[in-house]
Design a protein around this motif. Structure first.
Motif, PDB file in Angstrom:
ATOM      1  N   PRO A  70      22.029 -26.001 -90.514  1.00 60.05           N
ATOM      2  CA  PRO A  70      22.347 -26.234 -91.927  1.00 60.05           C
ATOM      3  C   PRO A  70      23.526 -27.187 -92.162  1.00 60.05           C
ATOM      4  O   PRO A  70      23.738 -27.616 -93.298  1.00 60.05           O
ATOM      5  N   PHE A  71      24.267 -27.524 -91.126  1.00 60.29           N
ATOM      6  CA  PHE A  71      25.453 -28.364 -91.326  1.00 60.29           C
ATOM      7  C   PHE A  71      25.075 -29.840 -91.427  1.00 60.29           C
ATOM      8  O   PHE A  71      24.205 -30.323 -90.721  1.00 60.29           O
ATOM      9  N   VAL A  72      25.760 -30.532 -92.327  1.00 59.96           N
ATOM     10  CA  VAL A  72      25.599 -31.970 -92.488  1.00 59.96           C
ATOM     11  C   VAL A  72      26.112 -32.637 -91.217  1.00 59.96           C
ATOM     12  O   VAL A  72      27.070 -32.168 -90.604  1.00 59.96           O
ATOM     13  N   ASN A  73      25.497 -33.711 -90.819  1.00 52.64           N
ATOM     14  CA  ASN A  73      25.857 -34.384 -89.567  1.00 52.64           C
ATOM     15  C   ASN A  73      26.963 -35.420 -89.785  1.00 52.64           C
ATOM     16  O   ASN A  73      26.730 -36.620 -89.691  1.00 52.64           O
ATOM     17  N   ILE A  74      28.154 -34.926 -90.090  1.00 53.06           N
ATOM     18  CA  ILE A  74      29.327 -35.795 -90.201  1.00 53.06           C
ATOM     19  C   ILE A  74      30.498 -35.088 -89.524  1.00 53.06           C
ATOM     20  O   ILE A  74      30.470 -33.869 -89.345  1.00 53.06           O
ATOM     21  N   ALA A  75      31.527 -35.843 -89.182  1.00 59.05           N
ATOM     22  CA  ALA A  75      32.671 -35.281 -88.451  1.00 59.05           C
ATOM     23  C   ALA A  75      33.350 -34.146 -89.214  1.00 59.05           C
ATOM     24  O   ALA A  75      33.761 -33.142 -88.615  1.00 59.05           O
ATOM     25  N   ALA A  76      33.456 -34.253 -90.528  1.00 58.40           N
ATOM     26  CA  ALA A  76      34.120 -33.214 -91.322  1.00 58.40           C
ATOM     27  C   ALA A  76      33.382 -31.880 -91.234  1.00 58.40           C
ATOM     28  O   ALA A  76      33.986 -30.816 -91.382  1.00 58.40           O
ATOM     29  N   ALA A  77      32.090 -31.932 -90.972  1.00 59.89           N
ATOM     30  CA  ALA A  77      31.315 -30.695 -90.863  1.00 59.89           C
ATOM     31  C   ALA A  77      31.732 -29.891 -89.635  1.00 59.89           C
ATOM     32  O   ALA A  77      31.620 -28.658 -89.634  1.00 59.89           O
ATOM     33  N   PHE A 114      29.490 -23.770-102.653  1.00 56.68           N
ATOM     34  CA  PHE A 114      29.708 -23.215-101.312  1.00 56.68           C
ATOM     35  C   PHE A 114      29.212 -24.210-100.267  1.00 56.68           C
ATOM     36  O   PHE A 114      29.903 -24.487 -99.281  1.00 56.68           O
ATOM     37  N   CYS A 115      28.020 -24.737-100.483  1.00 65.36           N
ATOM     38  CA  CYS A 115      27.448 -25.689 -99.529  1.00 65.36           C
ATOM     39  C   CYS A 115      28.300 -26.953 -99.429  1.00 65.36           C
ATOM     40  O   CYS A 115      28.558 -27.438 -98.327  1.00 65.36           O
ATOM     41  N   GLU A 116      28.720 -27.467-100.557  1.00 62.03           N
ATOM     42  CA  GLU A 116      29.544 -28.679-100.545  1.00 62.03           C
ATOM     43  C   GLU A 116      30.881 -28.443 -99.837  1.00 62.03           C
ATOM     44  O   GLU A 116      31.323 -29.269 -99.041  1.00 62.03           O
ATOM     45  N   ARG A 117      31.497 -27.294-100.109  1.00 60.26           N
ATOM     46  CA  ARG A 117      32.805 -26.984 -99.519  1.00 60.26           C
ATOM     47  C   ARG A 117      32.719 -26.861 -97.996  1.00 60.26           C
ATOM     48  O   ARG A 117      33.643 -27.223 -97.275  1.00 60.26           O
ATOM     49  N   HIS A 118      31.580 -26.374 -97.499  1.00 61.97           N
ATOM     50  CA  HIS A 118      31.429 -26.132 -96.059  1.00 61.97           C
ATOM     51  C   HIS A 118      30.516 -27.152 -95.374  1.00 61.97           C
ATOM     52  O   HIS A 118      30.084 -26.924 -94.239  1.00 61.97           O
ATOM     53  N   PHE A 119      30.206 -28.256 -96.075  1.00 63.64           N
ATOM     54  CA  PHE A 119      29.399 -29.338 -95.516  1.00 63.64           C
ATOM     55  C   PHE A 119      28.044 -28.848 -95.014  1.00 63.64           C
ATOM     56  O   PHE A 119      27.643 -29.109 -93.882  1.00 63.64           O
ATOM     57  N   LEU A 120      27.350 -28.126 -95.875  1.00 62.59           N
ATOM     58  CA  LEU A 120      26.035 -27.575 -95.558  1.00 62.59           C
ATOM     59  C   LEU A 120      24.957 -28.281 -96.376  1.00 62.59           C
ATOM     60  O   LEU A 120      25.188 -28.647 -97.524  1.00 62.59           O
ATOM     61  N   HIS A 121      23.784 -28.454 -95.779  1.00 62.49           N
ATOM     62  CA  HIS A 121      22.612 -28.924 -96.518  1.00 62.49           C
ATOM     63  C   HIS A 121      22.152 -27.758 -97.388  1.00 62.49           C
ATOM     64  O   HIS A 121      21.668 -26.751 -96.858  1.00 62.49           O
TER      65      HIS A 121
END
Length: 178
Positions: A70-77, A114-121
């Protein structure tokens, strides 16, 4: 199927305790697993978790195993993943924590935040929670929850009734590893 695949499947079912090795009959666990239309290892996790009253968390683990990361594929994730997984040492338990956090946020209509804060799709997390509901309905249909009968949306209420110990991470971990 080829005989080697049948033999492998029988060994797996014996290892899970679903088939009696001597007589090759279904055990009581095997009967319950046959009523769940999912991979036997996941089924055993769900059967055990309903008996040990940590069904909610294990439903989330099972759903997360069937979904994409579920995590976005960027370093911040990576930071968000590390923050959420602190002390868990398990991607499966992390999946359960993501589901639980999202469901809690959704009650306040803050799932997207919640998703945006935790870098989730958000779509993937919603898919996980939808799968969680389908698995819960399957548990009810298999008769694993006393007092609940088949019916739309009864699964999640049933899961709640069998989740008294879901906050016990070590118990959930033991069920997942069983």
């Amino acid at each position: 199927p080829p005989p080697t695949q049948v033999a492998t499947a029988m060994r797996t079912l014996q290892d899970l305790g679903a088939v009696d090795a001597k007589h090759r009959n279904l055990t009581p666990l095997g009967v319950k697993l046959s009523q769940l239309h999912i991979e036997p290892r996941l089924g055993k996790m769900l059967v055990l978790s309903s008996a040990l009253r940590c069904l909610g968390s294990v439903l989330s683990v099972a759903a997360s195993r069937e979904a994409k990361d579920p995590f976005v594929n960027i370093a911040a994730a990576d930071e968000a993943r590390d923050y959420l997984s602190e002390g868990l040492f398990s991607d499966q338990l992390l999946g359960a924590k993501v589901c639980a956090g999202f469901l809690e946020a959704e009650h306040g209509r803050r799932g997207q935040a919640f998703c945006e804060r935790h870098f989730l799709h958000c779509g993937r997390v919603r898919m996980m929670t939808s799968m969680r509901g389908k698995l819960a309905d399957m548990i009810v249909a298999a008769g694993l929850v006393p007092g609940f009968t088949k019916g739309r949306s009864r699964g999640l209420a049933a899961a709640e009734s069998l989740s008294a110990w879901e906050g016990e991470t070590e118990l959930v971990r033991a069920v997942v590893c069983a």
